[in-house]
Design an enzyme around this catalytic site. Structure first.
Site, PDB file in Angstrom:
ATOM      1  N   PHE A 193      -9.501  11.105   1.338  1.00 59.84           N
ATOM      2  CA  PHE A 193     -10.038  10.452   0.148  1.00 59.84           C
ATOM      3  C   PHE A 193      -9.772   8.960   0.120  1.00 59.84           C
ATOM      4  O   PHE A 193     -10.482   8.212  -0.548  1.00 59.84           O
ATOM      5  CB  PHE A 193      -9.441  11.085  -1.122  1.00 59.84           C
ATOM      6  CG  PHE A 193      -8.019  10.670  -1.414  1.00 59.84           C
ATOM      7  CD1 PHE A 193      -7.732   9.506  -2.105  1.00 59.84           C
ATOM      8  CD2 PHE A 193      -6.944  11.446  -0.978  1.00 59.84           C
ATOM      9  CE1 PHE A 193      -6.415   9.112  -2.365  1.00 59.84           C
ATOM     10  CE2 PHE A 193      -5.637  11.072  -1.225  1.00 59.84           C
ATOM     11  CZ  PHE A 193      -5.367   9.902  -1.923  1.00 59.84           C
ATOM     12  N   CYS A 252      -2.575   4.856   4.540  1.00 59.10           N
ATOM     13  CA  CYS A 252      -1.652   5.305   5.580  1.00 59.10           C
ATOM     14  C   CYS A 252      -1.015   4.122   6.299  1.00 59.10           C
ATOM     15  O   CYS A 252      -0.033   4.276   7.024  1.00 59.10           O
ATOM     16  CB  CYS A 252      -2.359   6.209   6.586  1.00 59.10           C
ATOM     17  SG  CYS A 252      -3.610   5.377   7.571  1.00 59.10           S
TER      18      CYS A 252
END
Length: 499
Positions: free
Chosen positions: A149, A281
């Site tokens: 997402f 990330c």
């Protein structure tokens, strides 16, 4: 209620599944659309569609495929604001950050425009008496991508751009939390001249993921998500003989040496830790100052900087970041903050309890800063994925180096220093896949490649760049001889040599 359907064979296809997933507006907390969650039979239909379309696309010469990529690049640039608004509405990123999401994916589309050069093989004339050897790169056939997402534009483009440029067909399974941008990208690809069936979008949850991993026609799968799921996807896909590329979680560290430019380091750390609400990330959720004096000075500057950060709705041009993606994710982050406190961390700035006037039901969190975090704490060892910065103090360079090296994740890391010797030692010895020197988010440019170590990456090949081209192609090597007479039968019974 707006319904988001699959995109197969060049047009929208209503799913036969009765299962629906809610798509929220993170700023208001309200459901704005629903996405149909496909069943495995619909994945099979998408695969059959790509199987019919892919051979002709692979047979097209690379220059013509490159022209489609050039057209796609131009269309994405033309529709940049539209795509960014769509992305912000479902993810919660501020508008400028959404444009950055799209641009970093667009960079890979641009890289794929050079596919005629990238696919060139190797040739050796006269490898033996009258023998030439050459190699060629050929598409694998059908590939699939399972995307998260947090980057609904960038990561799909990281995957499908090199895959289709190499001559493959591609099935994209985007996150069900924000599926609109991937569908729009597929529409633009059709407008760019991509044949129907070469880029299909199938929505779904674990049922579709497992169907992708089990379908024998899908030769390669690229995945980005949490490490536990990445390991599961890698194991199941590899056991079925697929080529796998699975990127997992992260806990990126920023080492701050005593000689660092603290003002610049703090500006970089604030953006890397809290930008996109920490839902990256390659965010920087851990800062490691070396020496007590560095820690004291860094903390003071961080507190001042945090006080100046603005949390707002995606359309607010002055906001530094917006809401997190869902109420469940907000609760998860808040639980980690409490866990860190319970474990003995000092809560310097508490971002919980923040409410934005007029958007009280939105999924907002203000910045959180935790100090005196220890490496044996659960809150340190696990990925929080929110606007939370943890400070782990180190007394020496060697101690600071040990924290990212020993951590279970090895995605990205940064060192802030003016000392070239420290920087060289750090790069040589840290066990992390991507390293920044005075660069807080060291995401490689499109013509290099992206990939972490340890539990941040499963598989042998990184994403995009030449690693991406290698992932989506197979090498075929040809050894050829054109006989000119004088055959000797006995020599045909001995393994060929080039001597």
């Amino acid at each position: 209620m707006r319904i988001i359907d699959n995109f197969i064979g060049g047009h929208h296809q209503a799913s036969t599944s009765t299962r629906l997933g809610d798509v929220f507006d993170p700023a208001t907390g309200r459901v704005q659309a629903q996405v149909r969650l496909s069943d495995p039979t619909e994945l099979d239909a998408a695969v059959a569609n790509t199987q019919a379309a892919q051979p002709a696309w692979a047979a097209m010469n690379p220059q013509r495929r490159a022209r489609v990529m050039f057209n796609l690049k131009a269309l994405i640039e033309k529709h940049m604001d539209e795509l960014a608004e769509m992305l912000s509405a479902e993810h919660g990123k501020v508008h400028s950050d959404s444009k950055g999401d799209i641009q970093r994916g667009l960079d890979v589309v641009e890289f794929a425009c050079g596919i005629p050069h990238l696919l060139k093989g190797e040739y050796t004339e006269g490898a033996g008496p009258g023998i030439d050897v050459y190699s060629m790169r050929q598409p694998i056939g059908i590939a699939a991508g399972i995307t998260p997402f947090n980057f609904p534009a960038m990561i799909p483009m990281w995957m499908f751009a090199p895959a289709i440029a190499c001559g493959n067909a591609f099935i994209l399974k985007p996150s069900e939390r924000n599926p609109s941008v991937p569908v729009r990208l597929a529409e633009l690809a059709m407008e760019a001249g991509l044949p129907a069936g070469i880029l299909n979008v199938v929505h779904g949850d674990k049922q579709v993921v497992d169907a992708i991993l089990d379908n024998p026609a899908i030769r390669a799968v690229s995945f980005v998500g949490s490490s536990d799921i990445a390991q599961y996807v890698y194991g199941r896909g590899a056991s079925n003989g697929k080529r796998m590329q699975c990127m997992g979680g992260a806990k990126n560290h920023g080492i701050v040496m005593p000689d660092a430019d603290l003002d610049q380091a703090v500006a970089d750390i604030l953006g890397a830790a809290y930008g996109s609400a920490g839902e990256r990330c390659m965010a920087l959720p851990v800062v490691v100052p070396v020496g007590e004096a560095t820690a004291v000075a860094l903390r003071a500057k961080l507190e001042t900087g945090i006080a100046g950060l603005r949390v707002g709705v995606p359309s607010d041009p002055d906001a530094h970041y917006g809401p997190v993606v869902s109420s469940a994710h907000k609760a998860r982050i808040e639980n980690y903050i409490q866990l860190a406190v319970d474990e003995g961390s000092e809560l310097v700035v508490d971002g919980r309890g923040f409410a934005l006037q007029g958007y009280e039901d939105g999924f907002f969190l203000a910045p959180t800063l935790l100090d005196h975090v220890k490496p044996d704490m659960q809150s340190y060892n696990e990925e929080i994925f929110g606007p939370v910065l943890q400070m782990v103090r180190a007394q020496t360079f060697e101690e600071a180096l040990s924290y990212p090296t020993k951590h279970q994740y090895g995605n990205g890391v940064a060192i802030f220093t003016r000392n070239g010797d420290y920087a060289r030692k750090f790069c040589a010895n840290v066990e992390v896949g991507m390293v920044g020197i005075n660069v807080p988010i060291p995401v490689p440019v499109s013509y290099h490649s992206f990939g972490g170590w340890k539990r941040s990456g499963f598989g042998d090949m990184n994403q995009y760049g030449m690693e991406g081209v290698r992932f989506y192609t197979r090498v075929k090597t040809i050894t050829q001889r054109w006989p000119s007479g004088g055959a000797v039968m006995d020599q045909s019974f001995v393994i060929p040599t080039m001597g």
